[in-house]
Motif scaffolding. Sequence first.
Motif, PDB file in Angstrom:
ATOM      1  N   HIS A  81       0.812  -1.222   0.000  1.00 41.85           N
ATOM      2  CA  HIS A  81       0.000   0.000   0.000  1.00 41.85           C
ATOM      3  C   HIS A  81       0.847   1.274   0.000  1.00 41.85           C
ATOM      4  CE1 HIS A  81      -3.348  -2.535   2.172  1.00 41.85           C
ATOM      5  NE2 HIS A  81      -2.822  -3.144   1.122  1.00 41.85           N
ATOM      6  N   GLY A 116       0.807   3.337  -2.678  1.00 42.63           N
ATOM      7  CA  GLY A 116       0.293   4.253  -3.699  1.00 42.63           C
ATOM      8  C   GLY A 116       1.287   4.363  -4.842  1.00 42.63           C
ATOM      9  N   GLY A 148      -1.304   9.920  -5.702  1.00 37.57           N
ATOM     10  CA  GLY A 148      -2.125   8.934  -5.009  1.00 37.57           C
ATOM     11  C   GLY A 148      -1.261   8.182  -4.014  1.00 37.57           C
ATOM     12  N   THR A 149      -1.667   8.156  -2.743  1.00 34.28           N
ATOM     13  CA  THR A 149      -0.889   7.475  -1.717  1.00 34.28           C
ATOM     14  C   THR A 149      -1.678   6.311  -1.131  1.00 34.28           C
ATOM     15  OG1 THR A 149      -1.607   8.709   0.256  1.00 34.28           O
ATOM     16  CG2 THR A 149       0.071   9.743  -1.143  1.00 34.28           C
ATOM     17  N   GLY A 150      -0.969   5.428  -0.426  1.00 35.11           N
ATOM     18  CA  GLY A 150      -1.597   4.321   0.284  1.00 35.11           C
ATOM     19  C   GLY A 150      -1.454   4.494   1.779  1.00 35.11           C
ATOM     20  N   SER A 164      -5.908   6.511   6.931  1.00 38.20           N
ATOM     21  CA  SER A 164      -6.780   6.996   5.859  1.00 38.20           C
ATOM     22  C   SER A 164      -7.760   8.050   6.332  1.00 38.20           C
ATOM     23  CB  SER A 164      -7.535   5.823   5.232  1.00 38.20           C
ATOM     24  OG  SER A 164      -6.644   4.918   4.620  1.00 38.20           O
ATOM     25  N   ILE A 182      -5.348  11.451  -1.656  1.00 40.56           N
ATOM     26  CA  ILE A 182      -4.894  12.079  -2.888  1.00 40.56           C
ATOM     27  C   ILE A 182      -4.367  13.445  -2.490  1.00 40.56           C
ATOM     28  CG2 ILE A 182      -5.559  13.009  -5.137  1.00 40.56           C
ATOM     29  CD1 ILE A 182      -7.581  10.734  -5.354  1.00 40.56           C
ATOM     30  N   HIS A 206      -8.966   6.947   1.554  1.00 39.23           N
ATOM     31  CA  HIS A 206      -8.573   6.017   0.492  1.00 39.23           C
ATOM     32  C   HIS A 206      -7.732   4.883   1.080  1.00 39.23           C
ATOM     33  CE1 HIS A 206      -9.955   8.798  -2.611  1.00 39.23           C
ATOM     34  NE2 HIS A 206      -9.273   9.767  -2.022  1.00 39.23           N
ATOM     35  N   ASN A 234      -5.638   2.644  -1.199  1.00 38.30           N
ATOM     36  CA  ASN A 234      -4.392   2.636  -1.974  1.00 38.30           C
ATOM     37  C   ASN A 234      -4.719   3.096  -3.388  1.00 38.30           C
ATOM     38  OD1 ASN A 234      -1.666   2.275  -2.459  1.00 38.30           O
ATOM     39  ND2 ASN A 234      -1.857   0.097  -2.921  1.00 38.30           N
ATOM     40  N   VAL A 235      -4.380   4.332  -3.684  1.00 37.45           N
ATOM     41  CA  VAL A 235      -4.703   4.939  -4.981  1.00 37.45           C
ATOM     42  C   VAL A 235      -3.518   4.787  -5.931  1.00 37.45           C
ATOM     43  CG1 VAL A 235      -5.289   7.087  -6.162  1.00 37.45           C
ATOM     44  CG2 VAL A 235      -6.295   6.589  -3.918  1.00 37.45           C
ATOM     45  N   GLN A 236      -3.759   4.157  -7.081  1.00 36.88           N
ATOM     46  CA  GLN A 236      -2.701   3.999  -8.086  1.00 36.88           C
ATOM     47  C   GLN A 236      -3.145   4.433  -9.480  1.00 36.88           C
ATOM     48  OE1 GLN A 236      -0.772   0.163  -8.130  1.00 36.88           O
ATOM     49  NE2 GLN A 236      -0.023   0.365  -6.044  1.00 36.88           N
ATOM     50  N   GLU A 289      -8.925   2.658  -7.056  1.00 40.62           N
ATOM     51  CA  GLU A 289      -8.531   2.322  -5.693  1.00 40.62           C
ATOM     52  C   GLU A 289      -8.693   0.832  -5.427  1.00 40.62           C
ATOM     53  OE1 GLU A 289      -9.726   3.660  -1.133  1.00 40.62           O
ATOM     54  OE2 GLU A 289     -10.145   4.969  -2.840  1.00 40.62           O
TER      55      GLU A 289
END
Length: 386
Positions: free
Chosen positions: A179, A181, A195-197, A205, A215, A240, A242-244, A258
């Motif tokens: 995680h 991101g 985008g972070t995790g 989060s 984000i 969030h 984990n945004v990738q 996500e």
Amino acid sequence: MQRRAVTAVLAAAALLLTAGCSSDEEAPPGKDAAASSAGAAAPSSPSGKAEETPPAKGSVTVVRTVATGLASPWGLAPVGDGDLLVSSRDEATITRIDGTTGKKTELGEVPGVAAEGEGGLLGIALSPDFASDHMIYAYFTSASDNRIVRMLYTERKPAGEQLGAPDTVFRGIPKGVIHNGGRIAFGPDRMLYAGTGESGDTGLSQDKESLGGKILRMTPDGEPAPGNPFPSSPVYSYGHRNVQGLAWDREQRLLASEFGQNTWDELNAVAPGDNYGWPEAEGHADEGGFHNPVAQWSTEDASPSGIAYAEGSVWMAGLRGERLWRIPLKGTEASAKPQAFLEGEYGRLRTVVAAGGDRLWLVTSNTDGRGDPDQQDDRVLELRVS
């Protein structure tokens, strides 16, 4: 051809035993449900014009294989002359691919990268003024955190020596074995989004003081961007996992993919200051005041990384799902059921980038330790879509 199903299941079991929690990319199967959509309110069109609704059914044609033999590719950035820059997560290198011949030229290695688990050299992006300043931005995992740096690219220098020393513009994003991101992109407003995790610590989060599970929106120099929802903070949205994936539609609205845990992966329409629910909600939630996703998938069908916008639809690369999803949009709602393409044909799919008009670049991810690579992996494909 489902050539990687057994490998994916074995990798999932191994990770659950060693990490004690599910990974984004190899989570255990979720509920056996078809893809569904849950609407978030659509803002008015910035242009003031009525938006066209794309057809319910689309198409994907593989035009050609642009390059093969890439090692753990992650980020991709078109240079502008048809060539592409690709980052290697594990080798911490950036390579230029000739868009015509497929020839690969290594620019250099990014120092300070600590490649472990899902961390390493991840997303890359070109400065909005790349034609004049020649700056490449990169998101990577260091020994202590995830951070964003920029490097001067000097093409006239010998191969392997074309990257200048990294200048750290942003640091302190939590890191973990999972995680991290990692996607970065410059928006239509010329601000830098990341985008972070939550690095496996789910409580981050919902903590607006933490950079994990967010984000972020910042200036090219790494300062909180003007107009951000929280004073003096780079946090743009929170809640969030984990945004990738980051992309903007034709009306300059931000969308993000996500990873879910065991149940629902998400495509979200991102509004400044909104809470996307994790860990209190995964997928559509009927209460709690969370921003519901545009569309959601069982984790075995997606595990999404990169996204791109083209021809009225979001195109979403699936890792565990080993397919490319098309989500046609009307405003910020799905106008039809998501449609899958290339299922099992190229294995794990990591990154998809708009190439202009009806074309996309697609990057596979079979040499990242979780796939089943063949002799050509990993590769970059050119697609024609509708």
